[in-house]
Design a protein around this motif. Structure first.
Motif, PDB file in Angstrom:
ATOM      1  N   ALA A  42      -4.108  22.335  30.418  1.00  0.00           N
ATOM      2  CA  ALA A  42      -3.833  22.205  31.767  1.00  0.00           C
ATOM      3  C   ALA A  42      -4.941  22.333  32.804  1.00  0.00           C
ATOM      4  O   ALA A  42      -5.071  21.742  33.783  1.00  0.00           O
ATOM      5  CB  ALA A  42      -2.526  22.727  32.218  1.00  0.00           C
TER       6      ALA A  42
ATOM      7  N   ALA B 247      -2.884  16.945  34.566  1.00  0.00           N
ATOM      8  CA  ALA B 247      -2.253  18.147  34.952  1.00  0.00           C
ATOM      9  C   ALA B 247      -1.632  17.799  36.561  1.00  0.00           C
ATOM     10  O   ALA B 247      -0.468  18.179  36.776  1.00  0.00           O
ATOM     11  CB  ALA B 247      -3.209  19.272  35.094  1.00  0.00           C
TER      12      ALA B 247
ATOM     13  N   LEU C 174      -4.806  23.181  42.386  1.00  0.00           N
ATOM     14  CA  LEU C 174      -5.397  23.357  41.063  1.00  0.00           C
ATOM     15  C   LEU C 174      -6.645  24.094  40.681  1.00  0.00           C
ATOM     16  O   LEU C 174      -6.780  25.023  40.033  1.00  0.00           O
ATOM     17  CB  LEU C 174      -5.182  22.125  40.225  1.00  0.00           C
ATOM     18  CG  LEU C 174      -5.038  22.061  38.854  1.00  0.00           C
ATOM     19  CD1 LEU C 174      -3.988  22.797  38.424  1.00  0.00           C
ATOM     20  CD2 LEU C 174      -5.245  20.657  38.258  1.00  0.00           C
TER      21      LEU C 174
ATOM     22  N   VAL D   4       1.831  25.237  36.210  1.00  0.00           N
ATOM     23  CA  VAL D   4       1.260  23.915  35.507  1.00  0.00           C
ATOM     24  C   VAL D   4       1.215  23.938  34.070  1.00  0.00           C
ATOM     25  O   VAL D   4       1.701  23.078  33.259  1.00  0.00           O
ATOM     26  CB  VAL D   4      -0.096  23.502  36.200  1.00  0.00           C
ATOM     27  CG1 VAL D   4      -1.112  24.479  36.010  1.00  0.00           C
ATOM     28  CG2 VAL D   4      -0.412  22.265  35.999  1.00  0.00           C
TER      29      VAL D   4
ATOM     30  N   LEU E  69       2.434  18.033  37.493  1.00  0.00           N
ATOM     31  CA  LEU E  69       2.992  18.695  38.843  1.00  0.00           C
ATOM     32  C   LEU E  69       3.663  17.861  39.657  1.00  0.00           C
ATOM     33  O   LEU E  69       4.735  18.210  39.939  1.00  0.00           O
ATOM     34  CB  LEU E  69       1.652  19.520  39.406  1.00  0.00           C
ATOM     35  CG  LEU E  69       1.404  20.885  38.768  1.00  0.00           C
ATOM     36  CD1 LEU E  69       0.134  21.264  39.622  1.00  0.00           C
ATOM     37  CD2 LEU E  69       2.334  21.687  38.834  1.00  0.00           C
TER      38      LEU E  69
ATOM     39  N   VAL F  40       2.167  24.898  41.567  1.00  0.00           N
ATOM     40  CA  VAL F  40       0.909  24.949  40.773  1.00  0.00           C
ATOM     41  C   VAL F  40       0.893  26.045  39.637  1.00  0.00           C
ATOM     42  O   VAL F  40       0.075  26.077  38.845  1.00  0.00           O
ATOM     43  CB  VAL F  40      -0.235  24.728  41.637  1.00  0.00           C
ATOM     44  CG1 VAL F  40      -0.345  26.213  42.433  1.00  0.00           C
ATOM     45  CG2 VAL F  40      -1.550  24.684  40.866  1.00  0.00           C
TER      46      VAL F  40
ATOM     47  N   TYR G 119       3.204  21.616  31.426  1.00  0.00           N
ATOM     48  CA  TYR G 119       2.211  20.864  30.607  1.00  0.00           C
ATOM     49  C   TYR G 119       2.610  21.124  29.231  1.00  0.00           C
ATOM     50  O   TYR G 119       2.778  19.953  28.559  1.00  0.00           O
ATOM     51  CB  TYR G 119       0.961  21.370  30.917  1.00  0.00           C
ATOM     52  CG  TYR G 119      -0.317  20.289  30.396  1.00  0.00           C
ATOM     53  CD1 TYR G 119      -0.543  19.426  31.312  1.00  0.00           C
ATOM     54  CD2 TYR G 119      -0.673  20.310  29.110  1.00  0.00           C
ATOM     55  CE1 TYR G 119      -1.715  18.502  31.126  1.00  0.00           C
ATOM     56  CE2 TYR G 119      -1.931  19.333  28.777  1.00  0.00           C
ATOM     57  CZ  TYR G 119      -2.193  18.605  29.459  1.00  0.00           C
ATOM     58  OH  TYR G 119      -3.134  17.543  29.382  1.00  0.00           O
TER      59      TYR G 119
END
Length: 339
Positions: free
Chosen positions: A259, A268, A288, A54, A272, A51, A58
């Motif tokens: 993201a 997002a 997130l 991310v 992931l 995470v 992205y």
């Protein structure tokens, strides 16, 4: 002593020569491209895909790098995949590193440049059971058993917290932690270090299912600012290829903003899940929002804001604990302050 200092000027000289050679290699590789900038860019992350990466993922998957005219190889990090080492060897043009890594290298002469600060608040915290180990202030650590990774950032942060609040190390018990959380689950360790946006949702879910309340000790709340991940490059890369650096950074920060925008949360999450196949979707969806709170600065600051005061405090912590061999002028590390 718990740690050894570097052995004086000869080591620093060797470090400068290594970095000079690496910078020359980066310039040579960049010069092979048919236009200004590096045709294929290597970007080494600090850790595995999770995470905390991310926005990096992205940028790749949603075409931000491609639209900037860049081909970027986003490479996962890990214990044997060090971004600083790859920058030194010319194997990467950009990387992600924590402030302590940057400052240790800079103290030895490494010509690094900090382009953006990803985490505004360090995600490292300690989980505890408030019903069994009540905590109102750092003084409540006295008499408790606190988990720590000796040699890790959590040890450095804990020692800074104790020093700030006048607590002697002898007033608590330090427990050497590993990846096995059993000592915490069994109650033998009262405070256990983890990343609030990564492991906390996993461990918290298990304890919540068992009906056990949980809480977190956040060093940032108690006056310890220790900067986590930032995007870095070398001075030579910035000087020789400023447009490449500018395009890369603009694309990356735009991707991070998107993201972490709640409106794009579903996209997002899917990015992931495609990269990190070991973390269950339910956990990713809990990770997130926590990550967003740690990374997005208060308006009107833009994403990626470099908190100079926090960098200064991080440098001071390292220096007072003998973890860097000489003071580092943190402003000299920031891209906007290069001569």
């Amino acid at each position: 002593m718990r740690r050894r200092r570097a052995a004086g000027g000869s080591g620093a000289g060797r470090g400068l020569r290594r970095w000079a050679a690496a910078a020359a290699l980066v310039a040579l590789l960049a010069g092979c491209a048919p236009r200004e900038g590096v045709e294929e860019i290597h970007y080494r992350l600090k850790w595995l895909y999770n995470v905390s990466t991310v926005g990096d993922l992205y940028a790749l998957e949603k075409g931000h790098f491609a639209r900037a005219g860049l081909r970027v190889n986003v490479k996962p990090g890990g214990p044997e995949r060090d971004a600083l080492k790859e920058l030194e060897l010319g194997h990467a043009q950009f990387g992600v590193a924590s402030a302590d890594q940057v400052l240790r290298a800079a103290a030895k002469g490494a010509p690094l440049v900090v382009l953006a600060q990803i985490f505004q608040v360090n995600p490292l915290q300690w989980i505890y059971r408030p019903d069994k180990s009540p905590f109102r202030e750092p003084a409540d650590l006295r008499g408790r058993t606190v988990g720590v990774t000796f040699g890790g950032n959590d040890e450095t942060i804990l020692r800074a917290l104790l020093a700030r609040h006048g607590i002697a190390e002898s007033e608590l018990r330090l427990f050497s932690v590993r990846y096995d959380y059993t000592p915490f689950y069994e109650g033998r360790v009262h405070f256990w270090p983890l990343y609030i946006n990564a492991q906390a949702p996993i461990i918290g879910e298990r304890l919540e299912k068992a009906g056990e309340p949980i809480a977190f000790l956040d060093p940032h709340r108690w006056g310890v600012r220790f900067v986590a991940n930032s995007v870095i490059t070398t001075r030579e890369m910035l000087r020789q290829h400023p447009r490449t650096v500018s395009r890369f950074l603009a694309a990356l920060l735009e991707a991070w903003r998107e993201a972490l925008d709640p409106a794009n949360e579903e996209a997002a999450v899917q990015v992931l899940l495609a990269a990190d196949r070991e973390t269950p979707e339910a956990i990713v969806r809990r990770q997130l929002p926590v990550t967003r709170r740690l990374m997005v600065p208060e308006p009107p600051a833009a994403f990626g804001r470099i908190d100079e005061a926090a960098w200064r405090e991080t440098e001071e912590i390292l220096r007072l604990q003998g973890l860097i061999e000489r003071p580092v002028d943190v402003r000299s590390l920031f891209a906007g302050n290069l001569p």
